[in-house]
Design an enzyme around this catalytic site. Sequence first.
Site, PDB file in Angstrom:
ATOM      1  N   GLU A 100      28.886  63.622  -1.688  1.00  0.00           N
ATOM      2  CA  GLU A 100      29.520  62.841  -0.607  1.00  0.00           C
ATOM      3  C   GLU A 100      29.724  63.713   0.625  1.00  0.00           C
ATOM      4  O   GLU A 100      29.536  64.922   0.599  1.00  0.00           O
ATOM      5  CB  GLU A 100      30.888  62.298  -1.060  1.00  0.00           C
ATOM      6  N   ARG A 150      43.080  60.840  -4.373  1.00  0.00           N
ATOM      7  CA  ARG A 150      42.290  61.936  -3.810  1.00  0.00           C
ATOM      8  C   ARG A 150      41.707  61.463  -2.489  1.00  0.00           C
ATOM      9  O   ARG A 150      41.773  60.275  -2.142  1.00  0.00           O
ATOM     10  CB  ARG A 150      41.161  62.348  -4.769  1.00  0.00           C
ATOM     11  N   ASN A 154      38.551  60.692   0.194  1.00  0.00           N
ATOM     12  CA  ASN A 154      37.202  60.139   0.090  1.00  0.00           C
ATOM     13  C   ASN A 154      36.518  60.236   1.452  1.00  0.00           C
ATOM     14  O   ASN A 154      36.367  61.314   1.985  1.00  0.00           O
ATOM     15  CB  ASN A 154      37.231  58.705  -0.443  1.00  0.00           C
ATOM     16  N   ASN A 165      35.320  53.606   2.679  1.00  0.00           N
ATOM     17  CA  ASN A 165      33.973  54.107   2.958  1.00  0.00           C
ATOM     18  C   ASN A 165      33.513  53.623   4.327  1.00  0.00           C
ATOM     19  O   ASN A 165      34.198  52.833   4.985  1.00  0.00           O
ATOM     20  CB  ASN A 165      32.984  53.658   1.879  1.00  0.00           C
ATOM     21  N   ASP A 211      28.609  51.884   0.981  1.00  0.00           N
ATOM     22  CA  ASP A 211      29.169  53.223   0.802  1.00  0.00           C
ATOM     23  C   ASP A 211      29.246  53.919   2.162  1.00  0.00           C
ATOM     24  O   ASP A 211      29.566  53.286   3.160  1.00  0.00           O
ATOM     25  CB  ASP A 211      28.354  54.010  -0.227  1.00  0.00           C
TER      26      ASP A 211
END
Length: 301
Positions: free
Chosen positions: A27, A110, A112, A157, A207
């Site tokens: 990512e 967490r 992203n 995202n 995404d």
Amino acid sequence: MTDHGADALMEDVPTSVLSAERCHLGEGPTYDATTDTAWWFDIRERRLFEHRFADGRTVIHELPKMASALARIDDARQLILTEDGLYIRQIAGGRMELFAALEADNALTRSNDARVHPSGTFWLGTMGKRAEKAAGAIYALHRGRITRLYPDITIPNAICFSPAGDIGYFADTATNLLYRVPLDASTGLPAGEPAVLIRHEGTGGIDGAVVDADGLIWNARWGGGCVDVYDPAGRRLRSLQVPARQSSCPAFVGRDFSRLLVTSAWQDMDAAQRAADPEHGKTFLLEASARGRAEPDVRLA
């Protein structure tokens, strides 16, 4: 606009493997044009990848915690988004120092997706480590302060911005909705309410994304093995095939920003699924003939 994800537009462009090292969850790719270097993460395995195009070398840096995105501060420093906050990282040596805590008291979440607005404001997202429903949020770091913009996000995202900075985009992969929001171009902060631009139906999910110099949105389709290109009205113009099914995020790379780096992942795939997807987790370079643009530096104050 509803995008049914049909594959009639699927293109095969010349594609190579930039890194054969398999990422559990690749990512957060970005490109530093001043040094001709690409950076990306394997979130789950706490690794930061550095690829120097000048000599073709890829260096893997071990990290003390999960991290998902970075932004260039200046020639010597980066701002790293991690599971408990933002850290300033010295490029030479890798020393990290806490800049600002973020959900540090919440062990369930967490970091992203994230991206820098043309003004230098940094948008960043959090999510549950097991993608717990509505456990995450999208924030903005503006003039040294972190403000929560959108709560109750499951998988943030596709954070990206129009070239002029007057439009922002973001998605919740769990709902497969891509939102468009008007921004104050001088601050990178919302100037109105988000509206749904794309409802993706069919194969895969929305995404990571990036916007090119013409305002087109390049969106990696998780589970679809491709990058979809949309115009600002939400019409799908192209779909570029990626050799791994779980394509996760694109970034424009190269001196003319015409190529596309795309990360991928093997997260949640069993042995049979990995065998059926032999390129899983690798990082790719697509000769996309894009009209990309440089990533802005983040402004800390």
